[in-house]
Write a protein that holds these residues in place. Sequence first.
Motif, PDB file in Angstrom:
ATOM      1  N   PHE A 234     104.397  72.279  42.641  1.00  0.00           N
ATOM      2  CA  PHE A 234     105.289  72.840  43.655  1.00  0.00           C
ATOM      3  C   PHE A 234     105.047  74.329  43.839  1.00  0.00           C
ATOM      4  O   PHE A 234     104.397  74.979  43.021  1.00  0.00           O
ATOM      5  N   TYR A 235     105.558  74.864  44.926  1.00  0.00           N
ATOM      6  CA  TYR A 235     105.677  76.305  45.103  1.00  0.00           C
ATOM      7  C   TYR A 235     107.069  76.605  45.643  1.00  0.00           C
ATOM      8  O   TYR A 235     107.792  75.682  46.037  1.00  0.00           O
ATOM      9  N   PRO A 236     107.482  77.868  45.640  1.00  0.00           N
ATOM     10  CA  PRO A 236     108.889  78.176  45.924  1.00  0.00           C
ATOM     11  C   PRO A 236     109.372  77.651  47.273  1.00  0.00           C
ATOM     12  O   PRO A 236     110.533  77.301  47.426  1.00  0.00           O
ATOM     13  N   GLU A 237     108.447  77.586  48.245  1.00  0.00           N
ATOM     14  CA  GLU A 237     108.847  77.151  49.587  1.00  0.00           C
ATOM     15  C   GLU A 237     108.915  75.640  49.702  1.00  0.00           C
ATOM     16  O   GLU A 237     109.345  75.115  50.723  1.00  0.00           O
ATOM     17  N   SER A 238     108.443  74.933  48.682  1.00  0.00           N
ATOM     18  CA  SER A 238     108.311  73.482  48.846  1.00  0.00           C
ATOM     19  C   SER A 238     109.052  72.675  47.790  1.00  0.00           C
ATOM     20  O   SER A 238     108.910  71.469  47.729  1.00  0.00           O
ATOM     21  N   VAL A 239     109.806  73.368  46.935  1.00  0.00           N
ATOM     22  CA  VAL A 239     110.418  72.637  45.815  1.00  0.00           C
ATOM     23  C   VAL A 239     111.797  72.099  46.239  1.00  0.00           C
ATOM     24  O   VAL A 239     112.483  72.688  47.075  1.00  0.00           O
ATOM     25  N   PHE A 240     112.170  70.979  45.648  1.00  0.00           N
ATOM     26  CA  PHE A 240     113.500  70.420  45.916  1.00  0.00           C
ATOM     27  C   PHE A 240     114.590  71.415  45.508  1.00  0.00           C
ATOM     28  O   PHE A 240     114.443  72.117  44.503  1.00  0.00           O
TER      29      PHE A 240
ATOM     30  N   TRP B 283     106.694  82.481  53.362  1.00  0.00           N
ATOM     31  CA  TRP B 283     106.407  81.992  54.723  1.00  0.00           C
ATOM     32  C   TRP B 283     107.501  81.040  55.208  1.00  0.00           C
ATOM     33  O   TRP B 283     107.552  80.661  56.365  1.00  0.00           O
ATOM     34  N   LYS B 284     108.376  80.663  54.282  1.00  0.00           N
ATOM     35  CA  LYS B 284     109.482  79.776  54.619  1.00  0.00           C
ATOM     36  C   LYS B 284     110.525  80.090  53.560  1.00  0.00           C
ATOM     37  O   LYS B 284     110.170  80.497  52.462  1.00  0.00           O
ATOM     38  N   LYS B 285     111.786  79.930  53.870  1.00  0.00           N
ATOM     39  CA  LYS B 285     112.809  80.284  52.892  1.00  0.00           C
ATOM     40  C   LYS B 285     112.598  79.513  51.573  1.00  0.00           C
ATOM     41  O   LYS B 285     112.525  78.289  51.583  1.00  0.00           O
ATOM     42  N   PRO B 286     112.482  80.229  50.459  1.00  0.00           N
ATOM     43  CA  PRO B 286     112.271  79.529  49.190  1.00  0.00           C
ATOM     44  C   PRO B 286     113.571  78.897  48.693  1.00  0.00           C
ATOM     45  O   PRO B 286     114.655  79.255  49.175  1.00  0.00           O
TER      46      PRO B 286
END
Length: 360
Positions: free
Chosen positions: A195-201, A241-244
């Motif tokens: 995961f990365y911060p922008e993509s984690v549940f 690039w997207k809200k984490p």
Amino acid sequence: MPSILLHPSSLFSKREGLQETHPQSAGRPAMRGYLVALFLSCVFLYYVLHCILWGTNGYWVPSMDIKSKNINTCPKKPAFSSLLRFPQFYPFLCTSDFARITSMYGTNNFVLPYGIKSSAPYFRTVLSKLKSCDLFDEFDNVPCKRCVVVGNGGVLKNKTLGEKIDSYDVIIRMNNGPVLGHEEDVGRRTTFRLFYPESVFSDPTHNDPNTTAVLIVFKPQDLRWLWEIMSGTNINTNGFWKKPALNLIYKLHQIRILDPYIIREAAHHLLHFPEVFPKDQKPKHPTTGIIALTLAFHICSEVHLAGFKYNVNNPNSPLHYYGNATMSLMNKNAYHNVTAEHLFLKRIIEKNMVINLTQD
Ligand SMILES: *[C@@H]1O[C@H](CO)[C@@H](O)[C@H](O)[C@H]1NC(C)=O
Ligand SMILES: *[C@@H]1O[C@H](CO)[C@@H](O)[C@H](O)[C@H]1NC(C)=O
Ligand SMILES: *[C@@H]1O[C@H](CO)[C@@H](O)[C@H](O)[C@H]1NC(C)=O
Ligand SMILES: *[C@@H]1O[C@H](CO)[C@@H](O)[C@H](O)[C@H]1NC(C)=O
Ligand SMILES: *[C@@H]1O[C@H](CO)[C@@H](O)[C@H](O)[C@H]1NC(C)=O
């Protein structure tokens, strides 16, 4: 390899020590000492190179490390082993050997996203807060691991591969590809989730206590984000690039940090992306899917793929097995080279190095 300089320099200081204890012994005996030291360091260098080239652990690693970091005890050679430079490379960063490993593999010569140069103190701070850097739990005793890397592709829809996927020893998933509500198609178990911060549940119902969550660090902000979450301070959302995610559903002992070397291996060695892109082009980086596959190559003896398909010719086909995103979203993505990834996957599937589970 900078690390090679490390050991001879410790020899060098020993030599100085000798000089101090025998200040008067000039000439031949001292000279002989130098030659012996030189010879020994050559032997040592040869051995280090040998170990690096053959990807073995060697015996210079403290025995504790060997025990806890023995990643592949399988006697059989995997079908994809020719793709790898260092098959025994340990994929997670650990505090205890951070300096040694990052210099041994040259990771300290690259800045993020593929290295630690100029971000080392941040890596160290975050690592020091993590509870573990183990790969598998201590009761794990499967020597030859069968792994499946589950991509988030729409190709998984209605294939009812869930039970099949759950039958593997290791199941690697990525980002926010949910299990909940999609069990029939994608299974229930998750060994690793990249995961990365922008993509984690951020919804805790998605937490599975048996999952190890692996952070892919792309930029210094990702480390700051993890540190802020772990220390319970306010999260600075600038630079994403997207809200984490503003909370982490995983417990500290479930979290690992992927060694950037794995991403470098994927980009430069597997996908053959150039190290430097022309000025008028955005640099291309491997997708999480290819990074997950590269991780699998380093810890598994058999690797199967499911849910890997970029339907580039059909912009209206579903991008993921969940949600409503369509392929057109991927076509617009300037950060990945989908063509290069598709060709790479096609090649390794044709060579039977991996198996495509979603094959018709
Ligand atoms: C999957 O099956 C459902 C229900 O049968 C159907 O509505 C849907 O269109 C199918 N999706 C795909 C991608 O085949
Ligand atoms: C986690 O592992 C335990 C022990 O193997 C098992 O009983 C449990 O069902 C697993 N939980 C999930 C969500 O897979
Ligand atoms: C997808 O589209 C359907 C129908 O338009 C809608 O009900 C659903 O909420 C959407 N799902 C997501 C995740 O946006
Ligand atoms: C993507 O990869 C393909 C195949 O390696 C290459 O021919 C192409 O130039 C690359 N495109 C970009 C934009 O980097
Ligand atoms: C796997 O097989 C399916 C069905 O034939 C195909 O559409 C997909 O592109 C394949 N995946 C890869 C990565 O080649």
